[in-house]
Design a protein around this motif. Structure first.
Motif, PDB file in Angstrom:
ATOM      1  N   LYS A  25       0.816  -1.113   0.065  1.00 33.74           N
ATOM      2  CA  LYS A  25      -0.118   0.230  -0.104  1.00 33.74           C
ATOM      3  C   LYS A  25       0.805   1.178  -0.016  1.00 33.74           C
ATOM      4  CE  LYS A  25      -3.228   2.668   2.874  1.00 33.74           C
ATOM      5  NZ  LYS A  25      -3.948   2.526   4.149  1.00 33.74           N
ATOM      6  N   ARG A  26       0.752   1.967  -1.197  1.00 35.23           N
ATOM      7  CA  ARG A  26       1.521   3.491  -1.152  1.00 35.23           C
ATOM      8  C   ARG A  26       0.486   4.665  -1.046  1.00 35.23           C
ATOM      9  NH1 ARG A  26       4.340   4.237  -6.155  1.00 35.23           N
ATOM     10  NH2 ARG A  26       5.410   5.881  -5.136  1.00 35.23           N
ATOM     11  N   ILE A  27       1.125   5.596  -0.301  1.00 30.61           N
ATOM     12  CA  ILE A  27      -0.022   6.573  -0.030  1.00 30.61           C
ATOM     13  C   ILE A  27       0.882   7.805  -0.703  1.00 30.61           C
ATOM     14  CG2 ILE A  27      -0.761   8.450   1.598  1.00 30.61           C
ATOM     15  CD1 ILE A  27      -1.002   5.937   3.474  1.00 30.61           C
ATOM     16  N   ALA A  28       0.260   8.672  -1.459  1.00 31.97           N
ATOM     17  CA  ALA A  28       0.733  10.007  -2.242  1.00 31.97           C
ATOM     18  C   ALA A  28      -0.171  11.001  -1.535  1.00 31.97           C
ATOM     19  CB  ALA A  28       0.446   9.919  -3.649  1.00 31.97           C
ATOM     20  N   LEU A  29       0.643  12.007  -1.232  1.00 34.75           N
ATOM     21  CA  LEU A  29       0.225  13.233  -0.590  1.00 34.75           C
ATOM     22  C   LEU A  29      -0.134  14.282  -1.709  1.00 34.75           C
ATOM     23  CD1 LEU A  29       3.125  13.734   1.962  1.00 34.75           C
ATOM     24  CD2 LEU A  29       0.672  12.621   2.329  1.00 34.75           C
ATOM     25  N   PRO A  30      -0.930  15.201  -1.346  1.00 33.83           N
ATOM     26  CA  PRO A  30      -1.722  16.358  -2.339  1.00 33.83           C
ATOM     27  C   PRO A  30      -0.818  16.995  -2.978  1.00 33.83           C
ATOM     28  CG  PRO A  30      -2.955  16.225  -0.262  1.00 33.83           C
ATOM     29  CD  PRO A  30      -1.579  15.598  -0.079  1.00 33.83           C
ATOM     30  N   ASN A  31       0.460  17.148  -2.567  1.00 35.87           N
ATOM     31  CA  ASN A  31       1.602  17.865  -3.195  1.00 35.87           C
ATOM     32  C   ASN A  31       2.554  17.057  -4.114  1.00 35.87           C
ATOM     33  OD1 ASN A  31       2.759  16.860  -1.099  1.00 35.87           O
ATOM     34  ND2 ASN A  31       4.144  18.552  -0.600  1.00 35.87           N
ATOM     35  N   GLU A  32       2.174  15.869  -4.160  1.00 33.49           N
ATOM     36  CA  GLU A  32       2.772  14.959  -5.281  1.00 33.49           C
ATOM     37  C   GLU A  32       2.598  14.636  -6.452  1.00 33.49           C
ATOM     38  OE1 GLU A  32       5.050  12.675  -1.507  1.00 33.49           O
ATOM     39  OE2 GLU A  32       3.387  11.652  -2.277  1.00 33.49           O
ATOM     40  N   ARG A  33       3.301  14.170  -7.245  1.00 35.42           N
ATOM     41  CA  ARG A  33       2.780  13.475  -8.687  1.00 35.42           C
ATOM     42  C   ARG A  33       2.876  12.310  -8.671  1.00 35.42           C
ATOM     43  NH1 ARG A  33       5.483  16.005 -13.759  1.00 35.42           N
ATOM     44  NH2 ARG A  33       7.230  14.794 -12.542  1.00 35.42           N
ATOM     45  N   VAL A  34       2.167  11.348  -9.106  1.00 40.23           N
ATOM     46  CA  VAL A  34       2.344   9.851  -9.442  1.00 40.23           C
ATOM     47  C   VAL A  34       2.275   9.547 -10.812  1.00 40.23           C
ATOM     48  CG1 VAL A  34       1.417   9.584  -7.155  1.00 40.23           C
ATOM     49  CG2 VAL A  34      -0.056   9.494  -9.054  1.00 40.23           C
ATOM     50  N   LYS A  35       3.142   8.523 -11.214  1.00 34.88           N
ATOM     51  CA  LYS A  35       3.143   7.905 -12.358  1.00 34.88           C
ATOM     52  C   LYS A  35       1.836   6.981 -12.531  1.00 34.88           C
ATOM     53  CE  LYS A  35       7.908   7.628 -14.099  1.00 34.88           C
ATOM     54  NZ  LYS A  35       8.584   6.792 -14.571  1.00 34.88           N
ATOM     55  N   LEU A  36       1.227   7.117 -14.070  1.00 32.06           N
ATOM     56  CA  LEU A  36       0.123   6.225 -14.020  1.00 32.06           C
ATOM     57  C   LEU A  36       0.507   4.867 -14.510  1.00 32.06           C
ATOM     58  CD1 LEU A  36      -2.189   9.157 -16.021  1.00 32.06           C
ATOM     59  CD2 LEU A  36      -2.350   8.297 -13.423  1.00 32.06           C
ATOM     60  N   GLU A  41       4.984   7.159 -19.232  1.00 35.87           N
ATOM     61  CA  GLU A  41       5.283   8.366 -19.533  1.00 35.87           C
ATOM     62  C   GLU A  41       4.594   9.803 -19.041  1.00 35.87           C
ATOM     63  OE1 GLU A  41       2.500   7.175 -22.542  1.00 35.87           O
ATOM     64  OE2 GLU A  41       4.209   6.332 -21.670  1.00 35.87           O
ATOM     65  N   LEU A  42       3.337   9.248 -18.369  1.00 42.44           N
ATOM     66  CA  LEU A  42       2.459  10.086 -18.056  1.00 42.44           C
ATOM     67  C   LEU A  42       2.353  10.195 -16.327  1.00 42.44           C
ATOM     68  CD1 LEU A  42      -0.848   9.380 -20.245  1.00 42.44           C
ATOM     69  CD2 LEU A  42       0.830  11.076 -20.447  1.00 42.44           C
TER      70      LEU A  42
END
Length: 53
Positions: A25-36, A41-42
């Motif tokens: 389980k990974r959590i990304a914060l609102p100020n981050e970008r994640v790869k799709l 490449e997106l």
């Protein structure tokens, strides 16, 4: 209270009791970008998904 985070789950598995779960389980914060997934490449900018006030 709802958190403004993106939860990403991977590596599904089945427990002996027929329950399913995820190993990672990974959590990304609102100020981050994640790869799709499947579109390496997106990127998804979470500041657009979770704008501040």
């Amino acid at each position: 209270m709802l958190e403004r985070v993106l939860e990403m789950y991977s590596e599904p598995y089945q427990k002996p009791e027929s329950e399913f779960g995820y190993r990672v389980k990974r959590i990304a914060l609102p100020n981050e970008r994640v790869k799709l997934p499947r579109f390496s490449e997106l990127w998804l900018d979470l500041s657009i998904v979770f704008p501040t006030a």
